[in-house]
Motif scaffolding. Structure first.
Motif, PDB file in Angstrom:
ATOM      1  N   GLY A   1       0.816  -1.207   0.000  1.00 15.76           N
ATOM      2  CA  GLY A   1       0.000   0.000   0.000  1.00 15.76           C
ATOM      3  C   GLY A   1       0.849   1.256   0.000  1.00 15.76           C
ATOM      4  N   LEU A   2       1.876   1.281   0.836  1.00 15.12           N
ATOM      5  CA  LEU A   2       2.772   2.431   0.877  1.00 15.12           C
ATOM      6  C   LEU A   2       3.525   2.593  -0.436  1.00 15.12           C
ATOM      7  CD1 LEU A   2       4.234   2.014   4.495  1.00 15.12           C
ATOM      8  CD2 LEU A   2       2.693   3.818   3.708  1.00 15.12           C
ATOM      9  N   ALA A   3       3.919   1.468  -1.048  1.00 15.33           N
ATOM     10  CA  ALA A   3       4.624   1.529  -2.326  1.00 15.33           C
ATOM     11  C   ALA A   3       3.740   2.099  -3.436  1.00 15.33           C
ATOM     12  CB  ALA A   3       5.109   0.128  -2.714  1.00 15.33           C
ATOM     13  N   SER A   4       2.424   1.996  -3.267  1.00 16.58           N
ATOM     14  CA  SER A   4       1.485   2.527  -4.261  1.00 16.58           C
ATOM     15  C   SER A   4       1.081   3.965  -3.975  1.00 16.58           C
ATOM     16  CB  SER A   4       0.234   1.642  -4.324  1.00 16.58           C
ATOM     17  OG  SER A   4       0.574   0.323  -4.712  1.00 16.58           O
ATOM     18  N   GLY A   5       1.676   4.568  -2.940  1.00 18.81           N
ATOM     19  CA  GLY A   5       1.395   5.965  -2.635  1.00 18.81           C
ATOM     20  C   GLY A   5       0.225   6.183  -1.703  1.00 18.81           C
ATOM     21  N   ILE A   6      -0.242   5.132  -1.039  1.00 16.91           N
ATOM     22  CA  ILE A   6      -1.344   5.264  -0.081  1.00 16.91           C
ATOM     23  C   ILE A   6      -0.739   5.468   1.306  1.00 16.91           C
ATOM     24  CG2 ILE A   6      -3.411   4.192   0.865  1.00 16.91           C
ATOM     25  CD1 ILE A   6      -3.578   2.480  -1.640  1.00 16.91           C
ATOM     26  N   GLU A   7      -1.143   6.522   1.976  1.00 20.25           N
ATOM     27  CA  GLU A   7      -0.583   6.852   3.283  1.00 20.25           C
ATOM     28  C   GLU A   7      -0.902   5.767   4.315  1.00 20.25           C
ATOM     29  OE1 GLU A   7      -1.750  10.799   4.499  1.00 20.25           O
ATOM     30  OE2 GLU A   7      -1.801  11.461   2.405  1.00 20.25           O
ATOM     31  N   GLN A   8      -0.019   5.657   5.307  1.00 23.56           N
ATOM     32  CA  GLN A   8      -0.195   4.626   6.330  1.00 23.56           C
ATOM     33  C   GLN A   8      -1.498   4.803   7.102  1.00 23.56           C
ATOM     34  OE1 GLN A   8       3.239   3.845   8.782  1.00 23.56           O
ATOM     35  NE2 GLN A   8       2.000   3.107  10.482  1.00 23.56           N
ATOM     36  N   SER A   9      -1.821   6.063   7.461  1.00 23.83           N
ATOM     37  CA  SER A   9      -3.059   6.304   8.206  1.00 23.83           C
ATOM     38  C   SER A   9      -4.282   5.888   7.392  1.00 23.83           C
ATOM     39  CB  SER A   9      -3.162   7.786   8.579  1.00 23.83           C
ATOM     40  OG  SER A   9      -3.098   8.610   7.419  1.00 23.83           O
ATOM     41  N   LEU A  10      -4.213   6.042   6.086  1.00 16.25           N
ATOM     42  CA  LEU A  10      -5.307   5.640   5.211  1.00 16.25           C
ATOM     43  C   LEU A  10      -5.421   4.112   5.165  1.00 16.25           C
ATOM     44  CD1 LEU A  10      -7.222   7.452   3.555  1.00 16.25           C
ATOM     45  CD2 LEU A  10      -5.857   6.913   1.548  1.00 16.25           C
ATOM     46  N   LEU A  11      -4.281   3.432   5.161  1.00 19.58           N
ATOM     47  CA  LEU A  11      -4.278   1.961   5.151  1.00 19.58           C
ATOM     48  C   LEU A  11      -4.865   1.406   6.456  1.00 19.58           C
ATOM     49  CD1 LEU A  11      -0.747   1.401   3.569  1.00 19.58           C
ATOM     50  CD2 LEU A  11      -2.944   0.888   2.492  1.00 19.58           C
ATOM     51  N   ILE A  12      -4.580   2.078   7.572  1.00 23.48           N
ATOM     52  CA  ILE A  12      -5.137   1.637   8.851  1.00 23.48           C
ATOM     53  C   ILE A  12      -6.658   1.768   8.824  1.00 23.48           C
ATOM     54  CG2 ILE A  12      -5.271   2.187  11.311  1.00 23.48           C
ATOM     55  CD1 ILE A  12      -2.310   2.980  11.160  1.00 23.48           C
ATOM     56  N   GLU A  13      -7.160   2.875   8.259  1.00 24.23           N
ATOM     57  CA  GLU A  13      -8.611   3.053   8.151  1.00 24.23           C
ATOM     58  C   GLU A  13      -9.230   1.968   7.272  1.00 24.23           C
ATOM     59  OE1 GLU A  13     -10.199   6.977   7.410  1.00 24.23           O
ATOM     60  OE2 GLU A  13      -8.334   7.891   8.125  1.00 24.23           O
ATOM     61  N   LEU A  14      -8.563   1.631   6.179  1.00 27.30           N
ATOM     62  CA  LEU A  14      -9.072   0.569   5.301  1.00 27.30           C
ATOM     63  C   LEU A  14      -9.134  -0.764   6.043  1.00 27.30           C
ATOM     64  CD1 LEU A  14      -7.208   1.447   1.979  1.00 27.30           C
ATOM     65  CD2 LEU A  14      -9.686   1.438   2.319  1.00 27.30           C
ATOM     66  N   ALA A  15      -8.101  -1.054   6.836  1.00 24.08           N
ATOM     67  CA  ALA A  15      -8.093  -2.298   7.608  1.00 24.08           C
ATOM     68  C   ALA A  15      -9.235  -2.312   8.618  1.00 24.08           C
ATOM     69  CB  ALA A  15      -6.751  -2.466   8.321  1.00 24.08           C
ATOM     70  N   ASN A  16      -9.550  -1.160   9.190  1.00 23.54           N
ATOM     71  CA  ASN A  16     -10.658  -1.093  10.145  1.00 23.54           C
ATOM     72  C   ASN A  16     -12.011  -1.259   9.444  1.00 23.54           C
ATOM     73  OD1 ASN A  16      -8.977  -0.683  12.373  1.00 23.54           O
ATOM     74  ND2 ASN A  16      -8.980   1.545  12.104  1.00 23.54           N
ATOM     75  N   ILE A  17     -12.135  -0.697   8.228  1.00 23.12           N
ATOM     76  CA  ILE A  17     -13.399  -0.795   7.499  1.00 23.12           C
ATOM     77  C   ILE A  17     -13.705  -2.237   7.121  1.00 23.12           C
ATOM     78  CG2 ILE A  17     -14.552  -0.184   5.324  1.00 23.12           C
ATOM     79  CD1 ILE A  17     -13.056   2.513   5.473  1.00 23.12           C
ATOM     80  N   PHE A  18     -12.697  -2.958   6.630  1.00 19.18           N
ATOM     81  CA  PHE A  18     -12.904  -4.333   6.161  1.00 19.18           C
ATOM     82  C   PHE A  18     -12.533  -5.373   7.217  1.00 19.18           C
ATOM     83  CE2 PHE A  18     -12.169  -1.938   2.181  1.00 19.18           C
ATOM     84  CZ  PHE A  18     -13.333  -2.259   1.510  1.00 19.18           C
ATOM     85  N   GLY A  19     -12.135  -4.905   8.410  1.00 20.14           N
ATOM     86  CA  GLY A  19     -11.634  -5.821   9.435  1.00 20.14           C
ATOM     87  C   GLY A  19     -12.655  -6.815   9.947  1.00 20.14           C
ATOM     88  N   TRP A  20     -13.964  -6.547   9.784  1.00 19.41           N
ATOM     89  CA  TRP A  20     -14.983  -7.496  10.237  1.00 19.41           C
ATOM     90  C   TRP A  20     -15.141  -8.657   9.262  1.00 19.41           C
ATOM     91  CZ3 TRP A  20     -15.920  -2.172  10.962  1.00 19.41           C
ATOM     92  CH2 TRP A  20     -16.040  -1.776  12.302  1.00 19.41           C
ATOM     93  N   ASP A  21     -14.737  -8.445   7.996  1.00 17.98           N
ATOM     94  CA  ASP A  21     -14.880  -9.491   6.975  1.00 17.98           C
ATOM     95  C   ASP A  21     -13.560 -10.146   6.617  1.00 17.98           C
ATOM     96  OD1 ASP A  21     -17.770  -9.182   6.274  1.00 17.98           O
ATOM     97  OD2 ASP A  21     -17.109  -7.158   5.765  1.00 17.98           O
ATOM     98  N   ILE A  22     -12.457  -9.432   6.811  1.00 18.28           N
ATOM     99  CA  ILE A  22     -11.149  -9.945   6.411  1.00 18.28           C
ATOM    100  C   ILE A  22     -10.217  -9.931   7.616  1.00 18.28           C
ATOM    101  CG2 ILE A  22      -9.168  -9.613   4.876  1.00 18.28           C
ATOM    102  CD1 ILE A  22     -11.046  -8.057   3.002  1.00 18.28           C
ATOM    103  N   ASP A  23      -9.582 -11.055   7.887  1.00 17.44           N
ATOM    104  CA  ASP A  23      -8.553 -11.131   8.918  1.00 17.44           C
ATOM    105  C   ASP A  23      -7.223 -10.827   8.227  1.00 17.44           C
ATOM    106  OD1 ASP A  23      -6.601 -11.886  10.775  1.00 17.44           O
ATOM    107  OD2 ASP A  23      -7.940 -13.337  11.714  1.00 17.44           O
ATOM    108  N   PHE A  24      -6.690  -9.633   8.455  1.00 16.02           N
ATOM    109  CA  PHE A  24      -5.491  -9.216   7.725  1.00 16.02           C
ATOM    110  C   PHE A  24      -4.235  -9.944   8.177  1.00 16.02           C
ATOM    111  CE2 PHE A  24      -8.406  -5.811   6.758  1.00 16.02           C
ATOM    112  CZ  PHE A  24      -8.102  -5.512   5.440  1.00 16.02           C
ATOM    113  N   ALA A  25      -4.335 -10.751   9.216  1.00 18.74           N
ATOM    114  CA  ALA A  25      -3.193 -11.570   9.624  1.00 18.74           C
ATOM    115  C   ALA A  25      -3.255 -12.963   9.002  1.00 18.74           C
ATOM    116  CB  ALA A  25      -3.146 -11.686  11.143  1.00 18.74           C
TER     117      ALA A  25
END
Length: 474
Positions: A213-237
């Motif tokens: 995500g960072l390599a594609s120019g997406i800020e870290q804070s934005l990636l954390i928000e995305l993980a929170n949005i989809f975190g109920w459906d996707i286990d990112f670990a």
């Protein structure tokens, strides 16, 4: 010889002298002029007596004095009636006192350990003015919560030394100003509105969400928000696979042509292991949240994993061989290996039905979530403040800490998920959605969601669009 003058003669002389003396006193001295009016013409300047210095006096300049006969207004001139006046320069102290006030502006940067009193007194501001400006901020207490790096600007009257204005710059958009109003200060909050630009970005995951995500120019804070949005459906670990992709439409903030950060995520899409998830931000009477294009809440009643962990040390297994007793005993939960002291969060809203010790489980917390749902957290090192039987908790609240109590070979969290008393696998169980969107909002949401999805899809790269098409054709 006096004795030779007869007494009668002496009396006569005394009488004559007395008459002469009375006559001299009674007859007035002839005045050179009566009924005269003197007219003076001059320019006067008010000067404080304490500021006069005789050494500063200039050479005398003469003024014209005219005498007017009151009876015939005839101008009379006489040298004996000429007077003088002196033009003394205005003292410097008096000039300063009567001149308009000048002001001095200063700016200081808040450092760690600084307080308002410490900063202003160091710059010569009186304790009385510091108290007055603090009094204007008594309710909001903004000045008490100053952070290192923030700027404090203030203006003082150079003549009196009084504080006339103070401004705390909270960030590039917001500041609080205190302006003197007679013997007090008025508090005003000032905010600037940045320019908002909609931005689209996407990324393909080959290593991890954050690396790619960072390599594609997406800020870290934005990636954390995305993980929170989809975190109920996707286990990112556990659920992320190589080749997964994400796309996001979000707001970027600009001030004076310079980017200062990002705003809200408008919509996002995630392709995970052949599954597609879409989320759209929408504001209802309950507040802002994320929904599927059909109006279902992205937020689930439970989070998938209640602890940040390194690995699953033991899976859900009805026939597991117990590591200590070496017998076949069902493992009705999942063990998440984590460092001792790692916070454990409540998986969902509910009421604590038990907090204490249970045999091999060691320290245990059990939460009743209603509608037949119950979660259990075991082998805890200790409980968080407020964790007790009967206490209500909200989803994500820290309730305890990872430990190794009871029958445990290492620090980990044992987590169980029960529905109507039946144990379910926490990793695969289908989590119920949060409360649905109110019907009154749904009618306005559906056409809006259709428009946002169209904008998102029109922004996809050919590679992303091809992935979506292949998934739909399966």
């Amino acid at each position: 010889m006096i004795k030779l003058i007869p007494t009668k003669h002496l009396l006569l002389i005394a009488v004559v002298c007395t008459l002469l003396a009375i006559l001299l006193i009674a007859i007035p001295e002839e005045q050179p002029s009566q009924n005269k009016v003197i007219s003076l013409e001059t320019n006067l300047e008010q000067v404080h007596q304490s500021d006069l210095v005789f050494n500063d006096l200039q050479q005398p300049t003469y003024i014209n004095i005219q005498k007017l006969d009151q009876n015939n207004n005839t101008q009379l001139s006489t040298q004996n009636n000429i007077n003088t006046t002196y033009n003394a320069p205005t003292p410097e102290a008096l000039i300063k006192k009567n001149s308009p006030p000048t002001y001095k502006e200063q700016t200081v940067t808040v450092s760690s350990g600084d307080s308002l009193s410490k900063l202003l007194s160091r710059e010569g501001i009186s304790a009385q003015d510091i108290y007055k400006v603090s009094l204007a901020d008594k309710e909001q207490k903004t000045l008490l919560r100053m952070l290192p790096g923030q700027e404090l600007s203030f203006t003082t009257n150079e003549k009196t030394g009084e504080l006339t204005q103070l401004t705390l710059v909270l960030n590039r958009l917001d500041k609080v100003t205190f302006k003197r109003n007679e013997d007090a200060f008025d508090r005003t909050e000032v905010s600037r509105e940045p320019d908002i630009i909609k931005t689209y970005k996407e990324a393909e995951i080959n290593n991890s969400l954050f690396v790619d995500g960072l390599a594609s120019g997406i800020e870290q804070s934005l990636l954390i928000e995305l993980a929170n949005i989809f975190g109920w459906d996707i286990d990112f670990a556990l659920d992320i696979r190589k080749g997964d992709s994400l796309s996001v439409l979000y707001e970027e903030k600009f001030l004076d042509g310079e980017k200062i950060g990002h705003g809200n995520i408008i919509a996002a899409q995630f392709i995970n292991n052949g599954r597609t998830f879409q989320a759209i931000r929408y504001t209802t009477s309950r507040g802002s949240s994320y929904y599927t294009p059909d109006g279902l809440a992205m937020r689930k009643a439970f989070i998938r994993t209640p602890v940040d962990f390194t690995r699953i040390s033991s899976k859900f297994n009805p026939n597991r061989l117990h590591p200590i007793f070496k017998t076949s005993r069902p493992h009705r939960g999942v063990d998440y290996a984590a460092a001792s002291g790692t916070p454990v969060k409540a998986a969902g809203d509910g009421k604590i039905s038990f907090a204490g010790t249970q045999n091999g489980y060691g320290n245990v917390v059990i939460i009743d979530h209603g509608k037949g749902y119950q979660t259990l957290y075991a082998h805890l090192r200790g409980f968080a403040k407020g964790t007790r039987r009967g206490a209500r908790v909200s989803q994500g609240k820290i309730i305890a800490y990872v430990g190794q109590t009871g029958w445990a070979t290492g620090p980990h969290l044992h987590y169980e998920f029960r529905i109507n008393g039946v144990h379910k696998n926490p990793v695969t169980v289908k989590l119920p959605n949060d409360d649905p969107m109110p019907k009154s909002d749904l009618q306005a949401f559906l056409p809006y969601a259709k428009q946002v999805v169209a904008t998102l899809e029109s922004s996809h790269s050919p590679t992303f669009a091809q992935k979506l098409a292949s998934i739909k054709n399966r």
